[in-house]
Each structure stands twice: as structure tokens, then as C-alpha cells.
Enzyme design. Sequence first.
Site, short mmCIF file in Angstrom:
data_model
loop_
_atom_site.label_atom_id
_atom_site.label_comp_id
_atom_site.label_asym_id
_atom_site.label_seq_id
_atom_site.Cartn_x
_atom_site.Cartn_y
_atom_site.Cartn_z
N GLU A 217 -5.22 5.74 1.97
CA GLU A 217 -5.32 4.21 2.04
C GLU A 217 -4.67 3.78 3.56
OE1 GLU A 217 -6.21 1.10 1.12
OE2 GLU A 217 -7.40 2.46 0.05
N HIS B 221 -12.22 -0.01 7.59
CA HIS B 221 -11.20 0.53 6.61
C HIS B 221 -12.25 1.24 5.46
CE1 HIS B 221 -7.95 0.48 3.34
NE2 HIS B 221 -8.92 0.71 2.71
N ASP C 88 -2.12 1.38 -9.63
CA ASP C 88 -3.09 1.58 -8.55
C ASP C 88 -2.81 2.87 -8.02
OD1 ASP C 88 -3.89 0.87 -5.95
OD2 ASP C 88 -1.85 0.35 -5.28
ZN LIG Z 1 -8.90 1.33 0.87
#
Ligand SMILES: [Zn+2]
Length: 350
Positions: A192, A168, A265
Site C-alpha cells: 500500500e 496509486h 483490512d
Molecule cells: Zn492501494
Amino acid sequence: MTPHAHAFCSIVPPHLLEHLAHSSNPAVAAAARRTLIADASARTFRVLPLPGTAPTLAPAEAGRPHRTVYDCRQGTDLPGERVRAEGEEATADATVNRAYAGLGATFDLFMNVFGHDSIDGAGLPLHASVHYDENYGNAFWNGEQMVFGDGDDEIFLDFTLPVDVIGHELAHGFTQYSANLEYFSQSGALNESVSDVFGSLVKQYAHGQSAEQADWLIGEGLFHPNVQGTALRSMKAPGTAYDDDVLGKDPQPAHMDDYVRTGRDNGGVHINSGIPNHAFYLAATELGGNAWDRAGRIWYDVMTGGTLTPEARFSEFAAATVAAARARYGDGEEIQAVLKAWAAVGVPTD
Ligand SMILES: [Zn+2]
């Protein structure tokens, strides 16, 4: 493309750490506060060129990884002491060896499956620092390298444990050097999601798992056994990865009807990524076999095709996957699987 643009992409989202910072367990709360503070300073830290990336060095052999692992010894100075370089024998520290192996697993997926030499496609040396800070409950990519904490041993274990976490973080580097999706709002959630997609593919490829055999979890094995949860995120069933007194509940949606509008976020990049994550899962399982063969190839083609804008929204990305499926496979089951997947999560493709 701005390969040295500032970036800070962590695996554990701030909403989860903020929840932990208010825990009645003082050790958990203290570790979470410390992690949030360290993240805030890492976010504003100016990225300096790493030793080993200086242009005077001979380039690494093409098609081969060029890994270096550093030990921060619980400090926050990056990269730390160099403890294992490419081709060197395993050390006595399992964390160092896991980081080294995880860099290799990620390199292997990109090279062997997509013919992409390292995360930039041009043999970029891979650097990872382990044992960052004390009780640090996160792992991140800072635009130049990966950094891993040891966890607080109350909620989080060692962040080198799940290979998909390593995949990731490095995939943030892949995105930075390809579509360079802006880390905010829908393009940030796509950034993401691409990291979850390729992180999961790193794990599936390393274990030889088909789409049916894969767990489709991100960060499985990272939580302490006392935590009521299996992982940080689930691509198969977003919103179900954890539900714990201390952690709270996994907030990820799986459909546009439940899209979360928030200023936190970076506009919910770790929350709304559940939607494109689930679309990838649906396309890959609909096609069956190894997810990296066709679904992964379509997503890879989108990221490297040069048509996506850095501010791409979900619908633009979805349309690009349809175009990529048609370009590579024609009007076959691939394009049907992709169309069906985006329709199921409520994202238009035209
Ligand atoms: Zn990430």
C-alpha cells in the site's frame, strides 16, 4: 513472479466504507453498502485476459504508452465498452479523458524518470474502466486493469479526479511485476505504501512540484466539499487526513509505537502504511529538491533490485533502502537521510 496472480487493491479501505455503511444518511449508507458488496464480488472475480492484450497483437512501440479507456456505463461487466484508445482524440466525457491523462502521467513518471517502460518494465498496455457500477465509492486494480467509480456525490466525487489515485492504482501493478509484496500484514502495508509513494510522485512529477511544494496527500479533491477532511491519507502527517462525523477519523499511525494490530483490512494494510509513508516523506524532504530524483530512485531500486522477499517486513524494507542508497550514492547524505527517516518512525534498519 506471477503477473496474472489474483489481486484486488482498492484506494478506499474497508474500515472507511464500513463506517459509512452505518451512516444515518440513508443515501450515504446505501452507497457504501453497495460499494462493499461490489468490492467483495470484484475480489473473488476471476481475472480474464482483456481484449487488446492478446499475444497475436503487434507489441506497442517501446517507450510509448499504449492506453485504452473503457466505459462500464454504470454496470459491473469489465472492461466495458472501449471509448478511447492510444492516440485518439479526447471524448466529450471528462472522466474518460482524465483516466486517459492519468494513465499517461503515470507512464511518464516511470518511463522518463526511471527508464521503466510501463508498469511491468516491458511496455504493458494500460487499461482503465470508468463509470463502474452505480454510486460506486472506490477505485481498484484487479491484477489486470484499473477500475474507477463515480462516487456517491455525498461523500466521494469522481475517482478519476485525483491523479495520485490513478498513480496509486497503477503502482499496484508495478509492485505486482517487481517485488510482488504479499497483500497482508506488514508486506501488505508496504505494498500500500509503495502505491502511495509512487502515486504521490506521479502527481508531483506531473505538476513539477519539489518535495517542499508537494501536499503529500493521497486523494486530495476526492471528498465532497461537505466532508471534514482534505484527503484519504497524509504522508506528511499520517492520522490527520480527515476527522468527520460520518467518515470517522483517519486511523493511520506515523510511528511503530502506534502500529495497529488488526485482522481487518488484510491486517491493516491501509492503516499501517502510514509508517513507511512517513519515512519516505521524511527522507524526501530531508534531501530536498524533486522527490523522484533521489528518494524515489532509492525506493524504485529496492522494488526492482530483486533482493526483497514477497513477505518483507518493515525492517527488511528499511534495510533494503539503506543498501540501495549506498549502492547508488555511496556513503553520502542520501544514506544519512534514509537512516534518519526510518529512525524517526521507529523502524530498525539492521
Ligand atoms: Zn492501494
